[in-house]
Design an enzyme around this catalytic site. Structure first.
Site, PDB file in Angstrom:
ATOM      1  N   GLU A 123       0.821  -1.209   0.000  1.00 38.88           N
ATOM      2  CA  GLU A 123       0.000   0.000   0.000  1.00 38.88           C
ATOM      3  C   GLU A 123       0.858   1.263   0.000  1.00 38.88           C
ATOM      4  O   GLU A 123       0.538   2.244  -0.677  1.00 38.88           O
ATOM      5  CB  GLU A 123      -0.945   0.006   1.211  1.00 38.88           C
ATOM      6  CG  GLU A 123      -1.934  -1.137   1.265  1.00 38.88           C
ATOM      7  CD  GLU A 123      -3.024  -1.045   0.208  1.00 38.88           C
ATOM      8  OE1 GLU A 123      -3.018  -0.095  -0.588  1.00 38.88           O
ATOM      9  OE2 GLU A 123      -3.879  -1.957   0.165  1.00 38.88           O
ATOM     10  N   ARG A 127       0.392   3.653  -3.282  1.00 39.25           N
ATOM     11  CA  ARG A 127      -0.336   4.880  -2.977  1.00 39.25           C
ATOM     12  C   ARG A 127       0.600   6.076  -2.812  1.00 39.25           C
ATOM     13  O   ARG A 127       0.421   7.122  -3.449  1.00 39.25           O
ATOM     14  CB  ARG A 127      -1.174   4.696  -1.711  1.00 39.25           C
ATOM     15  CG  ARG A 127      -2.233   3.609  -1.835  1.00 39.25           C
ATOM     16  CD  ARG A 127      -3.062   3.494  -0.572  1.00 39.25           C
ATOM     17  NE  ARG A 127      -4.000   2.375  -0.655  1.00 39.25           N
ATOM     18  CZ  ARG A 127      -5.234   2.379  -0.137  1.00 39.25           C
ATOM     19  NH1 ARG A 127      -5.669   3.451   0.491  1.00 39.25           N
ATOM     20  NH2 ARG A 127      -6.011   1.333  -0.246  1.00 39.25           N
ATOM     21  N   ASP A 256      -4.904 -10.283  -7.780  1.00 39.04           N
ATOM     22  CA  ASP A 256      -5.366  -9.443  -8.882  1.00 39.04           C
ATOM     23  C   ASP A 256      -4.282  -8.651  -9.602  1.00 39.04           C
ATOM     24  O   ASP A 256      -4.036  -8.816 -10.805  1.00 39.04           O
ATOM     25  CB  ASP A 256      -6.474  -8.510  -8.400  1.00 39.04           C
ATOM     26  CG  ASP A 256      -6.109  -7.745  -7.129  1.00 39.04           C
ATOM     27  OD1 ASP A 256      -5.051  -8.023  -6.527  1.00 39.04           O
ATOM     28  OD2 ASP A 256      -6.892  -6.867  -6.713  1.00 39.04           O
ATOM     29  N   GLU A 433     -12.847  -0.810  -9.778  1.00 38.59           N
ATOM     30  CA  GLU A 433     -12.371  -1.683 -10.857  1.00 38.59           C
ATOM     31  C   GLU A 433     -13.257  -1.671 -12.095  1.00 38.59           C
ATOM     32  O   GLU A 433     -12.763  -1.741 -13.225  1.00 38.59           O
ATOM     33  CB  GLU A 433     -12.207  -3.115 -10.324  1.00 38.59           C
ATOM     34  CG  GLU A 433     -10.987  -3.316  -9.443  1.00 38.59           C
ATOM     35  CD  GLU A 433     -11.139  -2.743  -8.044  1.00 38.59           C
ATOM     36  OE1 GLU A 433     -10.109  -2.551  -7.360  1.00 38.59           O
ATOM     37  OE2 GLU A 433     -12.296  -2.475  -7.628  1.00 38.59           O
TER      38      GLU A 433
END
Length: 537
Positions: A123, A127, A256, A433
């Protein structure tokens, strides 16, 4: 005519509000350990992302006009005249510039990375590091952002100090020490390990420091060497021996963005590193062989998961589960982008691409991507017009008719019983998504249906998720109107969901896909020709 057996559940609600109508036209959250300072940075960088749309649109003009023989303002995907006034006006532009200046000042004068706590490596990279690098490029290379990005990356580097080179899941920024995640027995998820590469490789390109590139590339070399016989990676790896651990195989949570970054690493370096194209093609072939299926009555294309099960004798078998996370909807756009890059015979392809411009694999992937996007929109056929966190698809052996009576014929939310508290699967937590794939699909086709679908999703968010006092909230049941809101707004709403919606309705020369690749947090990074030779094959 629409199939009467398909779900038709959206109705005018008792409060008079009508959910959007789109469907008949066509897992868990990541481990987050963000502290207050990092969340403040994320909020500030939102303004940076918006700023790009006003100040630094990079036109396709010369190449597009030469190729198509017509002005670029006549290209598919360059008109926004059929929707509300989205053009930038002077007051809005001035407000965005002021907000950007405040954000820059905060990064320069108030942001500190000397934080003695454990943060998610994944993250923090996608980010914060990704946001700083994108801000650096889009601000005209303001050194404030690059300096901070370099400091952050240097603090993250120790996570790669394992026997295999795979990163540890957590990083203590103050101590500059990688930390294993005890919640996962010290394992690292495949997505965590292989979704750091765009950011570290671009930083290496900017600084001419090989270490960032080599650390990120070593991870990919380990993953390639550890390939499982099926071609599908499980969702966990052992960072000490570099091998996959027997665990679920999924395009959803923890798996993913691994697939996303296989393609995007190939795109990022101007299609000059064929090893990533080969790894992507291999993975997509395996997905088609093992995970792609069709609904038993509706014909909707969906992806399943493979769950390992151990017999009393210790033998491993794999159970196919017709479960698709909301997260999987990114894959529709990835397949369509892959068809026009990895699967293209000519470069660039037309808008939309012609069948003869694509390889056989490219045509297959384009078709699957389009059909998967239709499925994702079909899961918006709920009372709110918003899709659930997890959808299960009907199979003949599921016994749902006996359990639920008049069960839906195509997909359902598991555990959603009338009168019962809604299960976690029924939530909508402001995920991006589907609109991400709508944006990609529209840019590659110019087909207005993708804008119409995106507009319906935006209206549903405005109707059911907007908080009167400000901000937006997740809802706990997509099939309940009035919607019950949860007191939580994920940062990816601003960074991804609204950004992709904005770009869906923006001109085609605003962050064109021919010049940029988006990291998994929707931070645009420029495509470049690498100066470092690929270290494995």
């Amino acid at each position: 005519m629409a199939d009467p057996k398909l779900r038709k559940r959206k109705q005018v609600a008792t409060n008079g509000k009508s959910a959007s109508t789109t469907a008949d036209q066509t897992n868990t959250t990541q481990h987050e350990t963000s502290a207050g300072s990092l969340r403040l940075l994320l909020s500030s960088l939102v303004f940076v992302a918006v700023f790009l749309s006003y100040q630094y649109p990079a036109p396709l003009k010369q190449a597009a006009e030469l190729w198509l023989g017509r002005p670029t303002d006549q290209l598919p995907g360059t008109s926004k005249s059929t929707y509300i006034g989205l053009e930038a006006d002077a007051p809005k532009q001035a407000a965005v510039v002021r907000a950007f200046k405040r954000a820059r000042s905060w990064v320069a004068n108030n942001m500190t990375l000397d934080r003695d706590a454990n943060f998610s490596t994944f993250e923090t990279t996608i980010r914060v590091l990704g946001g700083l690098l994108s801000a650096y490029h889009l601000s005209g290379e303001d050194p404030v952002f690059l300096d901070k990005a370099r400091e952050l990356a240097d603090r993250i580097l120790p996570v790669f100090d394992t026997l295999s080179g795979l990163p540890l899941s957590l990083i203590n920024l103050a101590l500059r020490k990688g930390v294993a995640n005890d919640d996962n027995q010290g394992l690292v998820s495949t997505a965590e390990a292989s979704t750091l590469q765009l950011e570290f490789r671009y930083l290496s390109q900017l600084t001419d420091e090989d270490i960032y590139w080599k650390k990120a590339e070593q991870v990919m070399a380990v993953i390639k060497a550890a390939r499982m016989p099926s071609g599908l990676p499980s969702i966990f790896m052992n960072p000490w021996d570099g091998r996959f651990v027997t665990s679920a195989i999924s395009l959803g949570s923890r798996g993913d963005s691994h697939y996303e970054y296989l393609l995007k690493q190939y795109v990022q370096t101007n299609s000059e590193e064929p090893v990533y194209r080969d790894m992507y093609d291999d993975a997509v072939q395996a997905i088609h062989d093992h995970l792609v299926h069709r609904g038993m009555s509706s014909g909707l294309t969906y992806t399943s998961e493979l769950i390992p099960e151990r017999s009393p004798l210790g033998d491993i078998s794999w159970r196919l589960t017709p479960k698709q996370d909301f997260l999987v909807c990114f894959f529709a756009g990835t397949l369509m982008l892959g068809a026009t890059t990895s699967g293209a015979l000519v470069h660039p392809v037309s808008i939309p691409p012609l069948p003869e411009q694509l390889t056989e694999q490219g045509r297959r992937d384009w078709k699957t991507g389009y059909e998967l996007l239709r499925t994702c929109m079909a899961t918006h056929d709920t009372q709110t017009g918003l899709a659930p966190q997890i959808a299960y698809f009907r199979i003949p052996s599921d016994g749902m008719d006996e359990i639920m009576g008049a069960a839906p014929r195509d997909w359902y939310i598991k555990g959603a019983r009338p009168g019962a508290f809604p299960p976690y699967d029924a939530r909508y937590i402001l995920r991006p998504e589907t609109v991400e794939s709508l944006f990609v699909a529209f840019r590659l086709t110019g087909d207005e249906r993708y804008r119409e679908w995106g507009w319906d999703i935006f209206r549903a968010i405005e109707t059911h998720c907007k908080v009167p006092s400000g901000g937006y909230a997740a809802i706990i049941n997509v099939d309940e109107v009035p919607a019950r809101q949860e007191d939580k707004m994920e940062t990816f709403l601003m960074s991804e969901t609204f950004k992709y919606l904005f770009l869906l309705f923006s001109d085609g020369d605003t962050i064109p896909l021919s010049k940029y690749v988006f990291n998994t947090e929707a931070h645009p990074l420029p495509i470049f020709s690498p100066t470092i030779r690929t270290g494995f094959s």
